[in-house]
Design a protein around this motif. Structure first.
Motif, short mmCIF file in Angstrom:
data_model
loop_
_atom_site.label_atom_id
_atom_site.label_comp_id
_atom_site.label_asym_id
_atom_site.label_seq_id
_atom_site.Cartn_x
_atom_site.Cartn_y
_atom_site.Cartn_z
N ARG A 203 9.01 9.06 -18.89
CA ARG A 203 8.56 9.89 -18.28
C ARG A 203 7.78 9.58 -16.76
O ARG A 203 8.14 9.15 -15.57
CB ARG A 203 8.08 11.26 -18.47
N ILE A 204 6.35 8.49 -17.40
CA ILE A 204 5.50 7.98 -16.69
C ILE A 204 5.79 6.82 -15.99
O ILE A 204 5.79 6.23 -14.90
CB ILE A 204 4.55 7.10 -17.45
N PHE B 239 7.87 4.18 -11.03
CA PHE B 239 9.05 3.11 -10.27
C PHE B 239 8.75 2.36 -8.92
O PHE B 239 9.22 1.05 -9.29
CB PHE B 239 10.04 3.90 -10.61
N CYS B 240 8.14 3.10 -8.26
CA CYS B 240 8.63 2.86 -6.98
C CYS B 240 7.07 2.15 -6.32
O CYS B 240 7.57 0.83 -5.48
CB CYS B 240 8.48 3.83 -5.76
N SER B 241 6.79 1.54 -7.83
CA SER B 241 5.52 0.75 -7.16
C SER B 241 5.88 -0.49 -7.93
O SER B 241 5.10 -2.18 -6.75
CB SER B 241 4.44 0.69 -8.15
N GLU C 9 0.62 -1.48 -0.17
CA GLU C 9 -0.40 -0.15 0.25
C GLU C 9 0.75 1.29 0.29
O GLU C 9 0.71 2.52 -0.58
CB GLU C 9 -1.31 -0.39 0.88
N ALA C 10 2.23 1.22 0.48
CA ALA C 10 2.79 2.27 0.78
C ALA C 10 3.54 2.86 -0.93
O ALA C 10 3.49 3.75 -1.47
CB ALA C 10 4.08 2.31 1.80
N ASN C 11 4.48 1.54 -1.13
CA ASN C 11 4.59 1.77 -2.63
C ASN C 11 3.57 2.40 -4.05
O ASN C 11 3.87 3.34 -4.74
CB ASN C 11 4.88 0.76 -3.02
N CYS C 12 2.29 2.03 -3.04
CA CYS C 12 1.23 2.20 -4.25
C CYS C 12 1.48 3.42 -4.40
O CYS C 12 0.77 4.57 -5.51
CB CYS C 12 -0.13 1.46 -3.66
N ARG C 13 0.78 3.96 -2.83
CA ARG C 13 0.32 5.61 -2.55
C ARG C 13 1.35 6.28 -3.31
O ARG C 13 1.14 7.46 -3.59
CB ARG C 13 0.21 5.14 -1.34
N ARG D 157 7.42 -1.23 -15.71
CA ARG D 157 7.26 -1.25 -16.80
C ARG D 157 5.65 -1.51 -18.05
O ARG D 157 5.29 -1.51 -18.07
CB ARG D 157 8.18 -2.01 -17.71
N GLN D 158 5.39 -2.78 -16.76
CA GLN D 158 4.33 -3.48 -16.97
C GLN D 158 3.20 -2.83 -16.97
O GLN D 158 1.95 -2.56 -17.71
CB GLN D 158 4.39 -5.09 -16.37
N LYS D 159 3.24 -1.86 -16.09
CA LYS D 159 2.45 -1.21 -15.40
C LYS D 159 2.40 0.09 -15.96
O LYS D 159 1.44 0.75 -16.57
CB LYS D 159 2.16 -0.84 -14.01
N THR D 160 3.44 0.33 -16.91
CA THR D 160 3.34 1.79 -17.65
C THR D 160 2.78 1.46 -18.66
O THR D 160 1.79 1.89 -19.42
CB THR D 160 4.72 2.47 -17.58
N ARG D 161 2.77 0.62 -19.26
CA ARG D 161 1.92 -0.05 -20.23
C ARG D 161 0.80 -0.61 -20.44
O ARG D 161 -0.17 -0.19 -21.60
CB ARG D 161 2.42 -1.31 -20.80
N SER D 162 0.07 -0.57 -19.03
CA SER D 162 -1.25 -1.16 -18.48
C SER D 162 -1.80 0.32 -18.96
O SER D 162 -3.42 0.92 -19.39
CB SER D 162 -1.68 -1.53 -17.50
N ILE D 163 -1.29 1.35 -17.77
CA ILE D 163 -1.84 3.20 -18.14
C ILE D 163 -1.85 3.56 -19.12
O ILE D 163 -2.78 4.28 -19.53
CB ILE D 163 -0.65 3.94 -16.83
#
Length: 215
Positions: A74-75, A80-82, A47-51, A86-92
């Protein structure tokens, strides 16, 4: 498990963990778009990293329009800390592109359209419906699925089946209580392996502990 017993479980857990008055888990963000993106960032991280990742991203890119115009590199830096950045950036990026090009920049307000978005499944759609649009919805993560199975609310490992079982057993006005209590129970006593059944406050109401020879 019947509805009355399910409510008894919730009340016991609320008292044991001191969670009465808790206003729901929620997700970081002030808009439906931000809440949607924060659910993506919450996957496979703390949760801390997500926040932290959400705050960094939304400080620079608070809207779908801004993310749409921002270089994916840049995204990646911002989230990065989440973890799995890279996978999350592609999804976003994919989600944002579809929102901008097919939904006029607005996050859909119904589960069917939400699940048309890349990487958005039943859990994410339920989170958006609950926390962005304030509509009752059952959220099933790994903890809720595991605890629901062990307590006997659901007999399926599939989250969609567990969701239906919860909706048919737990009163709608107790769904927020189920979220926080089952997640807390799953993180403390009802762990995936080596659960601490002896200390579990709902041990006497649990199907799993009976099958486990009350270990």
């Amino acid at each position: 498990m019947d509805s009355e017993t399910a409510c008894q479980v919730l009340d016991t857990l609320l008292d044991h963990f001191g969670l009465r008055g808790f206003e729901g888990i929620g997700y970081d963000g002030e808009t439906p778009y931000q809440i949607l993106i924060s659910t993506i960032l919450s996957q496979q991280t703390t949760e801390a990293n997500c926040r932290r990742a959400s705050e960094r991203l939304f400080a620079e890119c608070p809207s779908a329009q801004k993310v749409y115009e921002t270089d994916p590199a840049r995204i990646e830096e911002l989230v990065f800390c989440s973890g799995y950045y890279r996978q999350k950036t592609r999804s976003i990026v994919a989600v944002t592109k579809m929102i901008m090009e097919e939904f006029g920049g607005e996050v859909p307000d119904n589960p069917d359209d939400l699940m048309r978005l890349p990487s958005v499944g039943k859990k994410t759609a339920a989170c958006v419906m609950r926390y962005a649009y304030h509509r009752p919805s059952v959220i099933v993560d790994t903890h809720i699925n595991r605890v629901s199975n062990r307590l006997g609310i659901s007999d399926s490992k599939k989250p969609e089946d567990t969701q239906k079982a919860i909706m048919g057993t737990v009163p709608q006005d107790r769904w927020d209580d189920l979220d926080i209590t089952f997640i807390t129970l799953g993180r403390t006593y009802c762990r995936p392996s080596h659960p601490d059944c002896l200390k579990c406050p709902v041990r006497g109401l649990c199907v799993y502990v009976d099958q486990d020879s009350r270990a």
